[in-house]
Structure formats: C-alpha cells, structure tokens
Design a protein around this motif. Structure first.
Motif, short mmCIF file in Angstrom:
data_model
loop_
_atom_site.label_atom_id
_atom_site.label_comp_id
_atom_site.label_asym_id
_atom_site.label_seq_id
_atom_site.Cartn_x
_atom_site.Cartn_y
_atom_site.Cartn_z
N ARG A 7 0.83 -1.22 0.00
CA ARG A 7 0.00 0.00 0.00
C ARG A 7 0.86 1.26 0.00
O ARG A 7 0.48 2.25 -0.61
N ASP A 8 2.02 1.23 0.65
CA ASP A 8 2.90 2.39 0.65
C ASP A 8 3.54 2.60 -0.72
O ASP A 8 3.69 3.74 -1.19
N VAL A 9 3.92 1.50 -1.35
CA VAL A 9 4.51 1.60 -2.70
C VAL A 9 3.45 2.11 -3.67
O VAL A 9 3.73 2.97 -4.50
N VAL A 10 2.23 1.59 -3.57
CA VAL A 10 1.14 2.05 -4.43
C VAL A 10 0.96 3.55 -4.28
O VAL A 10 0.89 4.29 -5.25
N ARG A 11 0.90 4.00 -3.04
CA ARG A 11 0.66 5.43 -2.79
C ARG A 11 1.78 6.28 -3.41
O ARG A 11 1.52 7.29 -4.05
N ASP A 12 3.02 5.87 -3.24
CA ASP A 12 4.14 6.63 -3.78
C ASP A 12 4.15 6.65 -5.31
O ASP A 12 4.41 7.68 -5.93
N VAL A 13 3.86 5.49 -5.93
CA VAL A 13 3.85 5.41 -7.38
C VAL A 13 2.69 6.25 -7.94
O VAL A 13 2.86 7.00 -8.91
N VAL A 14 1.52 6.15 -7.33
CA VAL A 14 0.37 6.93 -7.79
C VAL A 14 0.64 8.42 -7.58
O VAL A 14 0.31 9.25 -8.44
N THR A 62 -4.41 3.48 -10.33
CA THR A 62 -4.36 2.87 -9.01
C THR A 62 -4.64 1.36 -9.03
O THR A 62 -3.85 0.59 -8.47
N PRO A 63 -5.74 0.91 -9.65
CA PRO A 63 -5.99 -0.55 -9.64
C PRO A 63 -4.88 -1.34 -10.32
O PRO A 63 -4.49 -2.40 -9.85
N VAL A 64 -4.35 -0.80 -11.41
CA VAL A 64 -3.29 -1.50 -12.14
C VAL A 64 -2.06 -1.65 -11.25
O VAL A 64 -1.51 -2.75 -11.10
N VAL A 65 -1.64 -0.56 -10.63
CA VAL A 65 -0.44 -0.58 -9.80
C VAL A 65 -0.66 -1.49 -8.60
O VAL A 65 0.21 -2.31 -8.26
N TRP A 66 -1.81 -1.38 -7.93
CA TRP A 66 -2.05 -2.18 -6.73
C TRP A 66 -2.07 -3.66 -7.06
O TRP A 66 -1.45 -4.48 -6.37
N LEU A 67 -2.75 -4.04 -8.14
CA LEU A 67 -2.84 -5.46 -8.49
C LEU A 67 -1.49 -6.03 -8.93
O LEU A 67 -1.14 -7.15 -8.57
N VAL A 68 -0.72 -5.24 -9.67
CA VAL A 68 0.61 -5.70 -10.09
C VAL A 68 1.50 -5.91 -8.86
O VAL A 68 2.18 -6.94 -8.73
#
Length: 163
Positions: A7-14, A62-68
């Motif tokens: 979740r932290d990586v997702v937040r930073d990438v988004v 967001t969904p793409v990054v989180w699922l990957v």
C-alpha cells in the motif's frame, strides 16, 4: 533494509504518476490489503462502499499498480515459503498459512532482481496498456522498490544527493 508495504509503494507510485488518484488510494487504504485486491479484481457494476462505481475506476492507474504489486508480493512470498519449506518440510503448511495473514509486503531486492522484476511487470502491463504507459509504471515501481521501506520523497521533489 525493511520490507516495503504494498500500500505504501502504491501510494508513492500513484503520487508520482497520477496524483489526482490519491483520494482513491486513501479510500482503499481504509481496507485490509486482501479486501482491496478482491475489490479491484472484480469486474462489472457493483455497489461500492467507497462512493464510486466500478465504471469510474476503469482507466485509472491505481488498480493497475495495486494489483501488479500484490502479484509481485505474492510471488515473492511464495518463493520464500518454498525456500523455507525445502529447509523445513514439516513447516510448509504453517508457513503458507502465515504468508498472507499480514499486510502484503515486498522485501528488499537486489539490482538484478529489480531488473528482472521490471521486465516481468512490463510483460504483464503491455498486454493491457500502451507500451509508454507500461514503461512509466514499471519504472516508477522499480524506483520506489529500490528505496525499500524508506517513506521519504523521491524523484525531482525529493532531496538532492550531496555532491
């Protein structure tokens, strides 16, 4: 170096690639990782407790990054379980049960592992996205994972290295 929470990586990438989606990330952060992944994998119209429909999510990053990233974490956890199971065969069932109990995390990776991961992510994303978009996402994920669990800013806004 500590584990990086998905979740932290997702937040930073988004935040880097699509900052307008941060409210979505924040809304999803209220849920357990397994619930978020289950919600994001669903298709078709559903009543969503987050105040938006699935149709509004289509086309978002967001969904793409989180699922990957969830798949990456799952593969790495499975590989760690397999290595541990080879060393302690009797613990295999116990290790598998505990591997998904906590928040999804990604361990620190070597440069070679990051390069291989980038290619895996690209291969996966190119099936669904334009090549340029897939490369942007893969590069942002690898940059963030290279920092590990460091919550500090990255990219042009981050601190400049001492010369």
């Amino acid at each position: 170096m500590a584990l990086a929470a998905v979740r932290d990586v997702v937040r930073d990438v988004v935040a880097e690639l699509a900052p307008e989606e941060l409210p979505l990330v924040d809304g999803l952060a209220a849920y357990d990782d397994s619930i978020v992944v289950r919600k994001l994998r669903r298709s078709g119209p559903r009543r969503e407790p987050l105040g938006f429909s699935w149709g509004e999510v289509v086309g978002l990053m967001t969904p793409v990054v989180w699922l990957v990233l969830d798949q990456v974490a799952e593969r790495l956890a499975d590989a760690a379980v397999e290595r541990a199971a080879r060393k302690a065969r009797g613990l295999r069932r116990w290790l598998r049960r505990g591997s998904r109990a906590a928040a999804a995390t990604i361990p620190p990776l070597t440069e070679d592992q990051l390069a291989a991961l980038r290619q895996d992510i690209l291969d996966q994303l190119k099936r669904e996205l334009e090549e340029r978009t897939a490369e942007q996402i893969a590069d942002a994920i690898v940059r963030r994972l290279a920092r590990g669990a460091d919550p500090g800013p990255a990219g042009p806004e981050g601190p400049s290295p001492a010369s």
